[in-house]
Motif scaffolding. Structure first.
Motif, PDB file in Angstrom:
ATOM      1  N   ALA A   1     -66.557 -15.694  61.665  1.00 19.34           N
ATOM      2  CA  ALA A   1     -67.556 -14.701  62.074  1.00 19.34           C
ATOM      3  C   ALA A   1     -68.892 -14.953  61.375  1.00 19.34           C
ATOM      4  O   ALA A   1     -69.959 -14.781  61.967  1.00 19.34           O
ATOM      5  CB  ALA A   1     -67.044 -13.295  61.785  1.00 19.34           C
TER       6      ALA A   1
ATOM      7  N   GLY B   1     -63.011 -15.915  65.264  1.00 22.18           N
ATOM      8  CA  GLY B   1     -64.039 -15.146  64.568  1.00 22.18           C
ATOM      9  C   GLY B   1     -65.426 -15.596  64.979  1.00 22.18           C
ATOM     10  O   GLY B   1     -66.331 -14.793  65.163  1.00 22.18           O
TER      11      GLY B   1
ATOM     12  N   LEU C   1     -60.903 -15.503  59.262  1.00 20.71           N
ATOM     13  CA  LEU C   1     -61.576 -14.775  60.337  1.00 20.71           C
ATOM     14  C   LEU C   1     -63.021 -14.475  59.936  1.00 20.71           C
ATOM     15  O   LEU C   1     -63.949 -14.643  60.743  1.00 20.71           O
ATOM     16  CB  LEU C   1     -60.813 -13.493  60.648  1.00 20.71           C
ATOM     17  CG  LEU C   1     -61.303 -12.651  61.817  1.00 20.71           C
ATOM     18  CD1 LEU C   1     -61.313 -13.447  63.112  1.00 20.71           C
ATOM     19  CD2 LEU C   1     -60.418 -11.411  61.965  1.00 20.71           C
TER      20      LEU C   1
ATOM     21  N   PHE D   1     -65.626 -10.681  64.174  1.00 21.13           N
ATOM     22  CA  PHE D   1     -64.545 -10.197  63.313  1.00 21.13           C
ATOM     23  C   PHE D   1     -63.781  -9.042  63.965  1.00 21.13           C
ATOM     24  O   PHE D   1     -62.565  -9.083  64.100  1.00 21.13           O
ATOM     25  CB  PHE D   1     -65.119  -9.760  61.955  1.00 21.13           C
ATOM     26  CG  PHE D   1     -64.070  -9.390  60.951  1.00 21.13           C
ATOM     27  CD1 PHE D   1     -63.514 -10.360  60.142  1.00 21.13           C
ATOM     28  CD2 PHE D   1     -63.636  -8.083  60.821  1.00 21.13           C
ATOM     29  CE1 PHE D   1     -62.535 -10.034  59.212  1.00 21.13           C
ATOM     30  CE2 PHE D   1     -62.659  -7.743  59.900  1.00 21.13           C
ATOM     31  CZ  PHE D   1     -62.112  -8.723  59.096  1.00 21.13           C
TER      32      PHE D   1
END
Length: 189
Positions: free
Chosen positions: A155, A20, A151, A25
């Protein structure tokens, strides 16, 4: 009961956070889908008793351990080398759905944790099929939530981790933690 277990750091969650951060994402979603599909497969193996057969047969257990170590070491290598600067966003290729599937299907932590949660609880008493379905749905839901959170976490922190030295250090640390976790899990089998 399964949520704290699936939220804990292990190879799948650590890889999701790292990917991520490196790829964002959206570009890492196929990998997450692979993890979800592979985990569903693991749950079916646990539910049908196939896991017991694999773990009780020494030759199959050695093959499984080899696949697990190989898959996770390959993924750790990819994570350690994942892009960290802005210019590599377009050039870098995130791991595919197939690598996510492979990781989930050979992750010893997943087999042990999912087996413990699955076997240790009855959700629907007096109806075996409903019990199996309810467990699988609950565990898959918890894993989907956990994977999405890890994730998203990666991100979210992608911007500060774009600094070449810091980003590389975090990627290498995540890779080393994955290798350590697989070493501990395989040793426990």
């Amino acid at each position: 009961t399964s949520l704290p277990l699936v939220l804990s750091p292990g190879p799948a969650n650590l890889s999701l956070a790292s990917l991520g951060s490196s790829f964002g994402f959206r570009r890492s979603l196929p990998y997450l889908v692979g993890i979800l599909l592979g985990t569903f497969g693991v749950l079916l193996m646990v539910a049908t008793g196939l896991t017991i057969v694999v773990l009780s047969e020494p030759a199959l257990l050695h093959v499984f351990k080899g696949l697990a170590v190989g898959c996770i070491c390959y993924l750790a290598w990819r994570i350690a080398r994942a892009p960290v600067d802005r210019r590599s966003d377009v050039a870098g290729k995130p791991p595919s759905i197939w690598l996510g599937l492979g990781l989930a299907a050979t992750n010893p932590k997943a087999f042990a944790a999912l087996g413990a949660v699955y076997i240790g609880h009855t959700v629907v008493a007096d109806h075996a099929f409903a019990d199996v379905a309810a467990k699988i749905l609950a565990i898959c839901g918890a894993i989907a939530l956990s994977g999405t959170l890890w994730l998203s976490l990666g991100a979210t922190f992608s911007k500060p981790l774009r600094h070449p030295k810091l980003g590389r250090a975090v990627n290498v640390a995540m890779a080393l933690l994955m290798v350590l976790s697989i070493g501990l899990a395989v040793q426990a089998l």
